[in-house]
Design an enzyme around this catalytic site. Sequence first.
Site, short mmCIF file in Angstrom:
data_model
loop_
_atom_site.label_atom_id
_atom_site.label_comp_id
_atom_site.label_asym_id
_atom_site.label_seq_id
_atom_site.Cartn_x
_atom_site.Cartn_y
_atom_site.Cartn_z
N GLU A 230 0.87 -1.18 0.00
CA GLU A 230 0.00 0.00 0.00
C GLU A 230 0.90 1.22 0.00
OE1 GLU A 230 -3.01 2.61 2.67
OE2 GLU A 230 -2.91 0.47 3.17
N CYS A 264 -2.84 8.53 3.26
CA CYS A 264 -2.64 8.02 1.91
C CYS A 264 -3.90 8.17 1.07
CB CYS A 264 -2.19 6.56 1.95
SG CYS A 264 -3.33 5.47 2.82
#
Length: 462
Positions: A230, A264
Site C-alpha cells: 500500500e 494516503c
Amino acid sequence: MQKLQCISPIDHSVYVERPLAEPPEISAALELAAGAQPAWARTPLAERVAIVRQAVMLMLDRRARLGEELCWMMGRPIRFAEGEILGFAERANYMADIAADSLADIRLPEKTGFTRLIRREPLGTSLVVAPWNYPYLTAVNAVVPALLAGNAVILKHSAQTPLCAEQMVEVFAEAGLPQGVFQYLHLSHADTENLVRAPEVAHVAFTGSVAGGRMVERAAAGRFIKLGLELGGKDPAYVRADADLDHAVAAAIDGAYFNSGQSCCGIERIYVHESLHDEFVERAAGIVGAYRLGRPDDPDTNLGPLVRAEAADFVRAQVDEAIAAGATAHIDPSGFAMDRRGTAYLAPQLLTGVDHSMRVMREESFGPVVGLMPVRDDAEALALMNDSEFGLTAAIFTADEQAALALGGRLECGTVFMNRCDYLDPALAWTGVKNSGRGCTLSGIGYEHLTRPKSFHLKHQP
C-alpha cells in the site's frame, strides 16, 4: 549499538529512544516465529478469534494512554487521537466476525465416488511493515487477519511510532496469544530489507512510500512470496453540478485536512463543476481559515503539526512553486501564529488557478494543502481524475447514484466513494492500482492474500 529516536513534532524533543535489533536478535525472532506458527495454525479458529477479541478489549481499555502516545509521537491532535483506537477495534472485530466463513473449506458440488474440497492454509510467517501516519489503523489491516488465518507475525513499525508495535504485541500477549506468534522488531532500513529476503518470511505487507515499495519488490525478487504493497496516493474528489454543496464542502475539506493531510487516501485534488466552483471556494476557505493550528496536546487544537520539519518544508515548496506559476492562495499564513519555517507547524492552504503542470497537483503532498479546479462536465472531470500516477481512492459528490457508478467504472482506482471520502470500510477490499500499490487487505478477499489454497481430490474405494 545503533538506536532509533522518535523526535516529537510537538517540541522537537526525543520522546522515545530504542536500540535497533542486532542480527542475533533478528535470527532468534525468526526462529521463534517458525517454531510457534504450526501449533498456532492448529489452534481452533474459535480460540484464535477469542484471543483477538480480548486483545481488542484491552486496546480499548488503554485508548487514553495510547492516544496520548500518538499525540506525542506523530502529532495527532489529542482531541482526535483516541479515535484511531476505535477504528482499530472496528476493523479487528469485523475481520474476526467474518473469519469462519472466509477461512472455511470450499466444498465443491457432489460428484459420485469423490470428495473434493479446497482448503485455505496459512502462509507461515508474515512480516508487517507499518507507517507512522495511522500506525494502529494500518497495522491492524494486516496483523489481525494474518493471525486469524494461522500465521505468525513480525511487526516492524516506523521509527516515528515505535511504541505502537510494543503496545500491540504486549496487548496480544496479555490476551493469551502464545509466545512467538506475534513479535516486534525495531530495525534499520538495511535490516528490514534483509528480513524481506529471509527464507523464513513467507509474506510481506508493506505500507509506505513508492520508493519503499520498490525496495520490498527488489528484496523479494525471485522468492515467489506474496507481497501486499500500500503505497502513495493523490486522491481526487469531483463535485458534480447536482451535489449537495454544504455536504460536499464539509466532507471534502475534512478529507483533505484531517490529520494535517497526512493520509494516503486523503483528498489532494478537488474538481468542482464550474457552476458551483466559486461558491465552493468561498465556503471551503471559510472552513480552512478557521482551523486552529497549534500544539496537538492542546485540546482546542484541530490542526496539528506535520510529522517533521522536512515534511512541512516539502509542502511549502509545492505551494510556493504553484503561487509563482500563477496559482492563487486563499489562506493568509500570517493568521496562524504557529506557522514557522524550520518547524513542523504549517498553516493550511487552499489553492485555485492550479493545473497539472504544477507539483502540487501531481506529487503526493501529504500535508494540509489542496488544489481546486473548475470543470465543465463529467468527461473533463474523469480525464483529470485519472491523470495521475496514483490510484488509491476517488470521491464523487452527486445526487445521482447511477452517474457515480458509471463514472466509477471508468476511474483508475481501488475504491470509489460517493458523497464521502477518506474512510476504510472493513467489509470492502482495500487495494490500489498504478503506483498506489498492489495486493489487498480487509474484507473476505483480504484473507485470500494471507493463505494459500490446497486442493483435496479424494477418490473413494470401490
